[in-house]
Design a protein around this motif. Sequence first.
Motif, PDB file in Angstrom:
ATOM      1  N   LEU A  39       0.893  -1.112  -0.101  1.00 36.18           N
ATOM      2  CA  LEU A  39      -0.162  -0.026  -0.070  1.00 36.18           C
ATOM      3  C   LEU A  39       0.725   1.438   0.088  1.00 36.18           C
ATOM      4  CD1 LEU A  39      -2.891   0.926   0.205  1.00 36.18           C
ATOM      5  CD2 LEU A  39      -2.814   0.914   2.400  1.00 36.18           C
ATOM      6  N   ALA A  40       1.925   1.406   0.803  1.00 32.91           N
ATOM      7  CA  ALA A  40       2.851   2.350   0.913  1.00 32.91           C
ATOM      8  C   ALA A  40       3.498   2.737  -0.517  1.00 32.91           C
ATOM      9  CB  ALA A  40       3.962   2.024   1.775  1.00 32.91           C
ATOM     10  N   ALA A  41       3.891   1.511  -1.257  1.00 36.40           N
ATOM     11  CA  ALA A  41       4.341   1.591  -2.818  1.00 36.40           C
ATOM     12  C   ALA A  41       3.435   2.316  -3.684  1.00 36.40           C
ATOM     13  CB  ALA A  41       4.940   0.323  -3.143  1.00 36.40           C
ATOM     14  N   ALA A  42       2.255   1.908  -3.499  1.00 37.09           N
ATOM     15  CA  ALA A  42       1.184   2.190  -4.387  1.00 37.09           C
ATOM     16  C   ALA A  42       0.795   3.820  -4.022  1.00 37.09           C
ATOM     17  CB  ALA A  42      -0.215   1.644  -4.068  1.00 37.09           C
ATOM     18  N   VAL A  43       0.706   4.233  -2.733  1.00 32.18           N
ATOM     19  CA  VAL A  43       0.319   5.361  -2.672  1.00 32.18           C
ATOM     20  C   VAL A  43       1.458   6.415  -3.153  1.00 32.18           C
ATOM     21  CG1 VAL A  43       1.019   5.474  -0.341  1.00 32.18           C
ATOM     22  CG2 VAL A  43      -1.003   7.080  -0.984  1.00 32.18           C
ATOM     23  N   CYS A  44       2.660   6.008  -3.032  1.00 31.91           N
ATOM     24  CA  CYS A  44       3.780   6.907  -3.271  1.00 31.91           C
ATOM     25  C   CYS A  44       4.409   6.703  -4.611  1.00 31.91           C
ATOM     26  CB  CYS A  44       4.983   6.718  -2.206  1.00 31.91           C
ATOM     27  SG  CYS A  44       4.444   7.238  -0.461  1.00 31.91           S
ATOM     28  N   GLU A  45       3.859   5.901  -5.339  1.00 32.32           N
ATOM     29  CA  GLU A  45       4.221   5.405  -6.643  1.00 32.32           C
ATOM     30  C   GLU A  45       5.795   5.350  -6.764  1.00 32.32           C
ATOM     31  OE1 GLU A  45       1.505   7.438  -9.766  1.00 32.32           O
ATOM     32  OE2 GLU A  45       2.271   9.100  -8.705  1.00 32.32           O
ATOM     33  N   ALA A  46       6.271   4.344  -5.694  1.00 38.87           N
ATOM     34  CA  ALA A  46       7.396   4.014  -5.492  1.00 38.87           C
ATOM     35  C   ALA A  46       7.853   2.628  -5.965  1.00 38.87           C
ATOM     36  CB  ALA A  46       7.980   4.358  -4.243  1.00 38.87           C
ATOM     37  N   PRO A  47       8.867   2.331  -6.475  1.00 41.66           N
ATOM     38  CA  PRO A  47       8.997   0.808  -6.931  1.00 41.66           C
ATOM     39  C   PRO A  47       9.446  -0.078  -5.800  1.00 41.66           C
ATOM     40  CG  PRO A  47      10.817   2.254  -7.664  1.00 41.66           C
ATOM     41  CD  PRO A  47       9.757   3.203  -7.361  1.00 41.66           C
ATOM     42  N   ILE A  48       9.925   0.633  -4.811  1.00 41.31           N
ATOM     43  CA  ILE A  48      10.508  -0.086  -3.605  1.00 41.31           C
ATOM     44  C   ILE A  48       9.792   0.493  -2.160  1.00 41.31           C
ATOM     45  CG2 ILE A  48      12.270  -0.771  -2.057  1.00 41.31           C
ATOM     46  CD1 ILE A  48      14.309  -0.421  -4.809  1.00 41.31           C
ATOM     47  N   ALA A  49       9.309  -0.406  -1.595  1.00 40.54           N
ATOM     48  CA  ALA A  49       8.918   0.215  -0.253  1.00 40.54           C
ATOM     49  C   ALA A  49       9.202  -1.087   0.864  1.00 40.54           C
ATOM     50  CB  ALA A  49       7.247   0.339  -0.197  1.00 40.54           C
ATOM     51  N   PHE A  50       9.345  -0.669   1.934  1.00 35.16           N
ATOM     52  CA  PHE A  50       9.918  -1.684   3.010  1.00 35.16           C
ATOM     53  C   PHE A  50       9.564  -1.218   4.530  1.00 35.16           C
ATOM     54  CE2 PHE A  50      13.790   0.344   1.619  1.00 35.16           C
ATOM     55  CZ  PHE A  50      14.277   0.856   2.909  1.00 35.16           C
ATOM     56  N   VAL A  51       9.639  -2.256   5.353  1.00 32.71           N
ATOM     57  CA  VAL A  51       9.398  -2.108   6.663  1.00 32.71           C
ATOM     58  C   VAL A  51      10.603  -2.698   7.245  1.00 32.71           C
ATOM     59  CG1 VAL A  51       8.492  -2.851   8.905  1.00 32.71           C
ATOM     60  CG2 VAL A  51       6.976  -2.134   7.360  1.00 32.71           C
ATOM     61  N   SER A  52      11.549  -1.971   7.788  1.00 31.93           N
ATOM     62  CA  SER A  52      12.894  -2.252   8.144  1.00 31.93           C
ATOM     63  C   SER A  52      13.055  -2.125   9.741  1.00 31.93           C
ATOM     64  CB  SER A  52      13.892  -1.868   7.411  1.00 31.93           C
ATOM     65  OG  SER A  52      14.176  -0.291   7.743  1.00 31.93           O
ATOM     66  N   PHE A  53      13.886  -2.769  10.292  1.00 36.56           N
ATOM     67  CA  PHE A  53      14.089  -2.617  11.803  1.00 36.56           C
ATOM     68  C   PHE A  53      15.988  -2.490  11.933  1.00 36.56           C
ATOM     69  CE2 PHE A  53      10.331  -5.228  11.719  1.00 36.56           C
ATOM     70  CZ  PHE A  53       9.526  -4.273  12.391  1.00 36.56           C
ATOM     71  N   ILE A  54      16.212  -1.498  12.868  1.00 34.67           N
ATOM     72  CA  ILE A  54      17.622  -1.244  13.092  1.00 34.67           C
ATOM     73  C   ILE A  54      18.237  -1.861  14.167  1.00 34.67           C
ATOM     74  CG2 ILE A  54      19.094   0.696  13.099  1.00 34.67           C
ATOM     75  CD1 ILE A  54      17.501   0.813  10.610  1.00 34.67           C
ATOM     76  N   ASP A  55      19.036  -2.870  14.275  1.00 28.03           N
ATOM     77  CA  ASP A  55      19.469  -3.427  15.546  1.00 28.03           C
ATOM     78  C   ASP A  55      20.923  -2.975  15.668  1.00 28.03           C
ATOM     79  OD1 ASP A  55      21.399  -4.568  13.703  1.00 28.03           O
ATOM     80  OD2 ASP A  55      20.125  -6.545  13.549  1.00 28.03           O
ATOM     81  N   ALA A  56      21.788  -3.575  16.369  1.00 29.81           N
ATOM     82  CA  ALA A  56      22.937  -2.798  16.782  1.00 29.81           C
ATOM     83  C   ALA A  56      23.883  -2.808  15.713  1.00 29.81           C
ATOM     84  CB  ALA A  56      23.634  -3.917  17.913  1.00 29.81           C
ATOM     85  N   ASP A  57      23.892  -3.536  14.851  1.00 33.83           N
ATOM     86  CA  ASP A  57      24.863  -3.581  13.783  1.00 33.83           C
ATOM     87  C   ASP A  57      24.502  -3.464  12.216  1.00 33.83           C
ATOM     88  OD1 ASP A  57      27.033  -4.297  15.487  1.00 33.83           O
ATOM     89  OD2 ASP A  57      25.913  -6.336  15.472  1.00 33.83           O
ATOM     90  N   SER A  58      22.937  -3.343  12.145  1.00 38.08           N
ATOM     91  CA  SER A  58      22.557  -3.417  10.702  1.00 38.08           C
ATOM     92  C   SER A  58      21.054  -3.092  10.634  1.00 38.08           C
ATOM     93  CB  SER A  58      22.715  -4.852  10.091  1.00 38.08           C
ATOM     94  OG  SER A  58      21.906  -5.728  10.661  1.00 38.08           O
ATOM     95  N   GLN A  59      20.923  -2.720   9.465  1.00 33.57           N
ATOM     96  CA  GLN A  59      19.374  -2.480   9.181  1.00 33.57           C
ATOM     97  C   GLN A  59      18.730  -3.726   8.520  1.00 33.57           C
ATOM     98  OE1 GLN A  59      18.631   0.712   6.338  1.00 33.57           O
ATOM     99  NE2 GLN A  59      16.538  -0.123   5.875  1.00 33.57           N
ATOM    100  N   ARG A  60      17.761  -4.457   8.865  1.00 37.12           N
ATOM    101  CA  ARG A  60      17.394  -5.563   8.209  1.00 37.12           C
ATOM    102  C   ARG A  60      15.764  -5.342   7.753  1.00 37.12           C
ATOM    103  NH1 ARG A  60      20.531  -9.990   9.648  1.00 37.12           N
ATOM    104  NH2 ARG A  60      21.932  -9.619  11.319  1.00 37.12           N
ATOM    105  N   LEU A  61      15.658  -5.576   6.434  1.00 43.13           N
ATOM    106  CA  LEU A  61      14.217  -5.575   5.834  1.00 43.13           C
ATOM    107  C   LEU A  61      13.575  -6.580   6.144  1.00 43.13           C
ATOM    108  CD1 LEU A  61      15.955  -3.241   4.312  1.00 43.13           C
ATOM    109  CD2 LEU A  61      14.815  -3.855   2.376  1.00 43.13           C
ATOM    110  N   TRP A  62      12.230  -6.292   6.856  1.00 48.19           N
ATOM    111  CA  TRP A  62      11.578  -7.309   7.197  1.00 48.19           C
ATOM    112  C   TRP A  62      10.270  -7.912   6.262  1.00 48.19           C
ATOM    113  CZ3 TRP A  62       7.009  -7.606  10.848  1.00 48.19           C
ATOM    114  CH2 TRP A  62       6.709  -8.815  11.646  1.00 48.19           C
ATOM    115  N   ALA A  63       9.573  -6.770   5.742  1.00 46.39           N
ATOM    116  CA  ALA A  63       8.781  -7.164   4.570  1.00 46.39           C
ATOM    117  C   ALA A  63       8.769  -5.824   3.657  1.00 46.39           C
ATOM    118  CB  ALA A  63       7.284  -6.755   5.238  1.00 46.39           C
ATOM    119  N   GLN A  64       8.715  -6.449   2.283  1.00 44.07           N
ATOM    120  CA  GLN A  64       9.292  -5.210   1.342  1.00 44.07           C
ATOM    121  C   GLN A  64       8.284  -5.590  -0.054  1.00 44.07           C
ATOM    122  OE1 GLN A  64      13.348  -7.271   1.071  1.00 44.07           O
ATOM    123  NE2 GLN A  64      12.940  -6.404  -0.766  1.00 44.07           N
ATOM    124  N   ALA A  65       8.372  -4.559  -0.804  1.00 49.90           N
ATOM    125  CA  ALA A  65       7.698  -4.668  -2.084  1.00 49.90           C
ATOM    126  C   ALA A  65       8.663  -3.873  -3.110  1.00 49.90           C
ATOM    127  CB  ALA A  65       6.499  -3.580  -2.128  1.00 49.90           C
TER     128      ALA A  65
END
Length: 694
Positions: free
Chosen positions: A391-417
Motif C-alpha cells: 500500500l505504501a508503494a502504491a500511494v507513493c508511486e515508488a518501485p520499492i517500499a519496506f518495513v525495516s528494523f535497526i539493530d545494533a549492527d545493521s538494518q534488516r528489511l522485514w517486509a518489502q515490495a
Amino acid sequence: MVGLPGVRTARAALLTAAASGDWDTAISSVAPLLEGGAAQGEILNQLLLPTQVEAGARWHANRWGVVEERLCTAACESILTLVEASHGRRPTDKGHLVIACVEGEHHSFPARAAACDLRELGWRVTFAGADVPADQLRSFLAAERPDAALLSCTLPANLTGAQRSVRAAHDLGLPVLVGGAAFGRDQQRAECVGADAWATTAHAAGDLLDGVLGAAARPRIRALGDDPARQAQRLAATAPLLARIAAGALGALIGTDRALGAEPWAQNILRTLAASLLAGEEQLVHEDVDWVVEHATARGESPHTVVSLLSAVATALPESFGSERHTLQSAIDRLALQLADSGPSSAPLPPRTPGPSDPSPANETARLAALATHVDQSSPPDRHFTELVHLAAAVCEAPIAFVSFIDADSQRLWAQAGEAPHMIPRGESICARTILQPHPVIVSDLAAHPYFAATPLVANEPRWRFYAGIPIVVGGGFAIGTLAVVDFSPRTLLSTQTGVLKALANEVALHLEVDRFRAERIGDPHRSDEDRMTRLMAQVVDVRATEEGLPETLLSTQTGVLKALANEVALHLEVDRFRAERIGDPHRSDEDRMTRLMAQVVDVRATEEGLPERLLSTRDVARLFGVSTRTVANWATSGQLQPVRTAGGHYRFLIDRVLELLMERDVDPGPVELQPEPGDGQGRSVDPAAGDRA
C-alpha cells in the motif's frame, strides 16, 4: 520620460567599477551627467535606482557576491549625496516628514531616494535609516513631531514589521503613508497593515500627502481582524527560533554546515508566511518559494534541497499554526509537482563525502531492548505487514517500499515490495538516521546528500536517488525501525502522500504492539489465533474420547477445555481493549482501518490525476498485491475484479472490491489475458496490462 544622454554608459561604468572595488571610478562615473546639466531626479531615477536593481539581480543570480553588491550600494549612496550637494537645498515650505524603513527592512536606498525626491518637491524630510524598531520609531516621532510618517518596505517578509511601525505612528496620532515593492501593485497590503495611504513613487506620495494633511479629518484604514493580525505577529516573533529548529532538522539531511546556511532562508519563509496571513494572500508564499528556488539553484543547490528545507520548516511549526502549515504545505506540493514535470535536476552536485560513523539514539540500549520484545526478525512477517508495504508503494508511486528494523549492527528489511537488499550495514543505512528524527525524513536527491551520496546503494547499483522514511515508534517512544519508500529518480512527496505514509507507519507500530501484548498473555510469541483454535479443537476431541472410553476423567477434561475457552475469551477482550487504547476507538476493526487507509490512497490518486472517486488504477492494484499489471488484467477478465472504463478508455477498479480481494488473498491469475479494444476513440491504444500511466 526622455532618456538621459550618456546614462547607459554611466551605468555600465558604475557597475564595472563597483564590481572591481574601484571606488574613485565608481564615484566619477556620474561626472559627465552632472557636467551635462542632468537634473537630480533624472540621475536618481535613470541611473542610481536602475543600477541598484541590476546589482540585486546579479547577486540573486550568483554573478555577484555580497561584497560587490554592497560596494555598489555604497557607491550609489555616495553619488546621491554628491548630487544633492551639487543641486543645493530647495525651499521646504510644505511640512515636515519622517521617512524610515520598517522594522526588519534593511534595503534603505529606495527610502533614501524617496526622501531626496520629496525634498525636491518642497518637503522638509528627516531620513531615519534602515530597520528602525517600532518602539524606537515611536520615541523618535514623539520627539520630532512631524506632520506625517512615510514607511518603506521592500521585502514582503517584513510586512508584519510594517504593521508594528504603522501602529507606532498611529499611537501618536500621525498619518502614515507606505510604499515599496513589498506592497505590490494595489492598496490591499497597505490596508492590511493599517496605513492611511499607499504610493508607488515619491511624486505620487507628495500628491497624497497634500490631500491627507489638508483634510479636516482623514479616514483611517483599518487592519485585518485582531485574530489574523495577532497570529501573524506571533509567528513573526517566533520565526528566528523556529528557523533554528528547522535548520537543525535539515542538518540531518544535508549536513550541519549547509543547514546553518539555510537558516536565513527558513526565517525569511516563516516571516513571509506571517505576512501572507496578515495580507490574506497565499500567493506571497508561492512567490517567496520561487525566489528561494532561483537563489538556491544559482548557487549549485538542487531544487530538491529547497523541498527538504520547506518540509523542515513545516515540521518545525507548532500545532497552533495549523493553517499556516497548510499554506506552506500547499507551496511544497506546488513545487513538488513543478519538479516532477521538469524531470531530474541538472544543478551541479556538491562534493561527495563519506558517511559518518554509525549514529545512535541517546536511548540506544533501551531501544534495542524494545526491538527485541516487539519483533522476532527470524520469523517471516504476517500478511498484514506485507499488505501495508505494498500500500505504501502504491500511494507513493515508488518501485520499492519496506518495513525495516535497526539493530545494533545493521538494518534488516522485514517486509518489502520491490527488490532491495535484506540487510544493510548500519553505517550505510539511511534509515539509521531516520530513527533519530521525530518526524518524516525525505531526501529528494540522495546523490546531492553529503552523507548518503557515497554510500553503496546510491553511488553504485541500484543507485537509489529518492528516499522517504517514517520512524516506527512503539510504546515508550522507542523508534525501532522505519517504513520507507525509495525511487531511482530525484523527486518528492505530496503532503497527502506523506500523510498516508505516516498513517501506515502508525498501523505497523499498532500491529507490533498488539502482537507483543498477545504474546505476553499466551506465553508464546509465535502462536497465532489459528494455532490456539487448533489446540482447543484437539482438546475437544480428547473430551469425546474420554466420554467413550474413560468416563471417570470426563469432568476434569471438560473443565480443562472450559477453562481454556474462558482464557481465550479473556485474551480476545484484553487484546481488543489494548488495541482500542492505542487507536482511540474501541469499535474500529482492522478492516475498518484498512478501508480508511485505502480511502486515503484514493484521495491521493484523485489529487494527482483527477480520478473518479473511490477508483484505483491498474498500476495501483498491481502495487497493492505485488503483482504485474498483466496479472491485474487477468483478474479483470476472469471476473475477480470488475473494471470500470473511464472517458479516456482506461480501466479503473472499485476500492471496495479491491479491499475485499486484498483481505481474501486467494486470487488465481489464470491463463486469460485481457484484450483491449483497438482504441479509445481518440486514436490511442488502450492497454492497461502494458502499464497504465493514467
